[in-house]
Design an enzyme around this catalytic site. Sequence first.
Site: not given
Ligand code: HEC
Length: 304
Positions: A123, A153, A222, A265
Amino acid sequence: MLSKLVKSAAVIALTVCSLNANDFNAGAEKDRLAVIKYLETKFADPEKNRNTFFPYSTDEELKNDYDKNLKHNDFAIGSYSYSKDARSQYEAIKEMPPYEDGIEKGEELYNKKFANGNSLATCFPDPTVGGTYPYFDEKKKELVSLTSAINDCLRANGEKEWNTKKGDMASFQAFIAYSTQEAGKKFDIKIESEEAKKAYENGKQYYYTQRGYLKLSCAECHVQGAGQRVRNEKLSPLTGQVTHFPVYRLKWDELGTLERRMSGCVVDQGQVPPKDESTQMKELLYFLAYMSNGMAIDGPDVRK
Ligand code: HEC
């Protein structure tokens, strides 16, 4: 004469086609560049930008723990790009990366024969395709994520589908990410039709919609929140947020997929995450992946 006319008509037709293809991603391209510009401005000098971007940080933190003059590709390592302290811990872990067994396991799975004699290699003849998912299947008119392509796959070959969050799925994706990284490839997500554009728009809307009891959107944490501290971690930026998956999280003590991480998240937002192979999840992934276009694939990686 006639052949000349036919030729020039063909050239015109080609030009029209390529103009259209460019058009479909025009809005997405504008979004991508705007976020990069926002982040580069914000992290040019956090101490100086205190009033605009970091009203809640302490002077000492801004002076000692943030790097200056970050550029686009610096954001590839997420929250470690701006936090000196966290980065040195990260670099120490990377010296003996805990995901190496995962890559090896993934390679075994790649070559392992199914009951019918096919394999994942049938695949995915080219394993260096980590930067092309999700893509919009123009025949079926639907998005295909790496996770759904792998399970498709397996299902098509009469095998049992995998858990979409960890285990074999994460190991196999680690092998794909690593092969893509070794080949020096970059994220290359395409938007080439009206339907694909709509799928991107839906994903973007999900990302910017406030939800849950805290009324927070992904973007508030973010994009606007990138670099702010939440407990003992700084929030990673949208740009480059998906270049390194799957990740070995110390908290999980194993490899996990991007879907697993994002679902965490969404749960933290007080919501039920979309199913991993659902259209809604794939649209969100499509938006996120497009925002990392042009950045190198650097997975698998390690996170806290
Ligand atoms: C309240 C705050 C908050 C919200 C709202 C939030 N996140 Fe996060 N997210 C975090 C925290 C804290 C981490 C861990 C630290 C970091 O790497 O950002 C994280 C980590 C992540 C990571 C991993 C980053 C890495 O470097 O590996 C991803 C991908 C991510 N978030 C996507 C999302 C998505 C898509 C949404 C919406 C659906 C979302 N987040 C909503 C707080 C939030």
